[in-house]
Design a protein around this motif. Sequence first.
Motif, PDB file in Angstrom:
ATOM      1  N   SER A   1       0.831  -1.200   0.000  1.00 57.30           N
ATOM      2  CA  SER A   1       0.000   0.000   0.000  1.00 57.30           C
ATOM      3  C   SER A   1       0.869   1.256   0.000  1.00 57.30           C
ATOM      4  O   SER A   1       2.053   1.216   0.371  1.00 57.30           O
ATOM      5  CB  SER A   1      -0.906   0.013   1.231  1.00 57.30           C
ATOM      6  N   GLU A   2       0.276   2.370  -0.418  1.00 51.31           N
ATOM      7  CA  GLU A   2       1.010   3.630  -0.441  1.00 51.31           C
ATOM      8  C   GLU A   2       1.523   3.977   0.950  1.00 51.31           C
ATOM      9  O   GLU A   2       2.652   4.443   1.107  1.00 51.31           O
ATOM     10  CB  GLU A   2       0.114   4.760  -0.966  1.00 51.31           C
ATOM     11  N   ARG A   3       0.685   3.773   1.955  1.00 48.93           N
ATOM     12  CA  ARG A   3       1.099   4.098   3.326  1.00 48.93           C
ATOM     13  C   ARG A   3       2.298   3.257   3.744  1.00 48.93           C
ATOM     14  O   ARG A   3       3.258   3.766   4.338  1.00 48.93           O
ATOM     15  CB  ARG A   3      -0.074   3.875   4.286  1.00 48.93           C
TER      16      ARG A   3
ATOM     17  N   LEU B   1       5.687   5.762 -12.843  1.00 44.21           N
ATOM     18  CA  LEU B   1       5.687   4.355 -13.251  1.00 44.21           C
ATOM     19  C   LEU B   1       4.401   3.990 -13.988  1.00 44.21           C
ATOM     20  O   LEU B   1       4.419   3.174 -14.915  1.00 44.21           O
ATOM     21  CB  LEU B   1       5.855   3.453 -12.021  1.00 44.21           C
ATOM     22  N   GLU B   2       3.296   4.622 -13.598  1.00 42.78           N
ATOM     23  CA  GLU B   2       2.026   4.359 -14.278  1.00 42.78           C
ATOM     24  C   GLU B   2       2.055   4.918 -15.695  1.00 42.78           C
ATOM     25  O   GLU B   2       1.600   4.272 -16.646  1.00 42.78           O
ATOM     26  CB  GLU B   2       0.873   4.987 -13.494  1.00 42.78           C
ATOM     27  N   VAL B   3       2.604   6.122 -15.850  1.00 41.94           N
ATOM     28  CA  VAL B   3       2.705   6.748 -17.167  1.00 41.94           C
ATOM     29  C   VAL B   3       3.548   5.892 -18.110  1.00 41.94           C
ATOM     30  O   VAL B   3       3.236   5.756 -19.302  1.00 41.94           O
ATOM     31  CB  VAL B   3       3.309   8.160 -17.059  1.00 41.94           C
TER      32      VAL B   3
ATOM     33  N   ARG C   1      -5.081   0.973  -9.522  1.00 45.39           N
ATOM     34  CA  ARG C   1      -6.515   0.706  -9.566  1.00 45.39           C
ATOM     35  C   ARG C   1      -7.176   1.145  -8.277  1.00 45.39           C
ATOM     36  O   ARG C   1      -6.716   0.816  -7.187  1.00 45.39           O
ATOM     37  CB  ARG C   1      -6.779  -0.786  -9.801  1.00 45.39           C
ATOM     38  N   HIS C   2      -8.272   1.872  -8.419  1.00 45.09           N
ATOM     39  CA  HIS C   2      -9.008   2.335  -7.250  1.00 45.09           C
ATOM     40  C   HIS C   2      -9.541   1.152  -6.454  1.00 45.09           C
ATOM     41  O   HIS C   2     -10.157   0.243  -7.000  1.00 45.09           O
ATOM     42  CB  HIS C   2     -10.175   3.228  -7.691  1.00 45.09           C
ATOM     43  N   GLY C   3      -9.275   1.187  -5.151  1.00 45.27           N
ATOM     44  CA  GLY C   3      -9.761   0.123  -4.288  1.00 45.27           C
ATOM     45  C   GLY C   3      -8.863  -1.089  -4.229  1.00 45.27           C
ATOM     46  O   GLY C   3      -9.064  -1.975  -3.384  1.00 45.27           O
ATOM     47  N   THR C   4      -7.890  -1.151  -5.120  1.00 44.12           N
ATOM     48  CA  THR C   4      -6.981  -2.304  -5.160  1.00 44.12           C
ATOM     49  C   THR C   4      -5.548  -1.891  -4.841  1.00 44.12           C
ATOM     50  O   THR C   4      -4.892  -2.489  -3.995  1.00 44.12           O
ATOM     51  CB  THR C   4      -7.016  -2.979  -6.547  1.00 44.12           C
ATOM     52  N   GLY C   5      -5.067  -0.859  -5.519  1.00 35.36           N
ATOM     53  CA  GLY C   5      -3.704  -0.404  -5.325  1.00 35.36           C
ATOM     54  C   GLY C   5      -2.904  -0.498  -6.607  1.00 35.36           C
ATOM     55  O   GLY C   5      -3.472  -0.595  -7.699  1.00 35.36           O
TER      56      GLY C   5
END
Length: 238
Positions: free
Chosen positions: A48-50, A70-72, A79-83
């Motif tokens: 997770s980001e945290r 990295l996404e670009v 993904r929302h709700g997943t990570g």
Amino acid sequence: MTPQRLIPQLLPEPLGRVSRPRLYEQLVEQLLGYIESAQLGPGDLLPSERDLAERLGVSRPTLVQALVALEVLGVIDVRHGTGAVLVYRPSIATVIKGLQAHQNRLPEIVEARSTLEIKLASLAALRRTDADLAAIDAALTSMAAEIADGQKGALGDELFHQAVTAAAHSAVLGQLMTFIAEMILETRLESLGQPGRPEQSLASHRAIAAAIRSQDADAAAAKMLAHIELVSDVALLK
């Protein structure tokens, strides 16, 4: 006597703590090192980001900049709700090279977008139809719903700019926008990844829409210029 060249030591752990806030490019390297050492493969989920921010000793906004980069580049899919899900595992050298190439062309992408979209907004104010206004409003509603759901609002953002382009009723300018659409997508992800940016972008869109609805071409152009300046404020340009 030739000075002895110091060889940097490897961190003892895949994610060593950073002693002070570092540039997101360095965080990109750290994340790639972790992906490689943990033997993650396509479809695997990153921490997770945290968790990542704590282990790296950086703020979450700083970490998000690295994740957006990295996404670009197509390495991960956030993904929302997943990570963050790994799409593919590249070499560090390949990603850094791609990141540098993107940094070099980004100012030109912003320049082209600004030139086209300011004119499109002006024409949209003069030529929009009721159907065009309905499409613009629908895009704003979509973006607001995404943001309320904790997402970046990227789809609604894309729909809004497509609706403004369509409202201009200029085939040639529309074709030019289609040509640079993929490059604009990269800047869109980077911009909406900035803290508080989705809400700011939505407010900016609403101001543009109001000027188009009022058929004020000068105001529409000015609001679009202000919007492009806002969304162009991304880490990759600093």
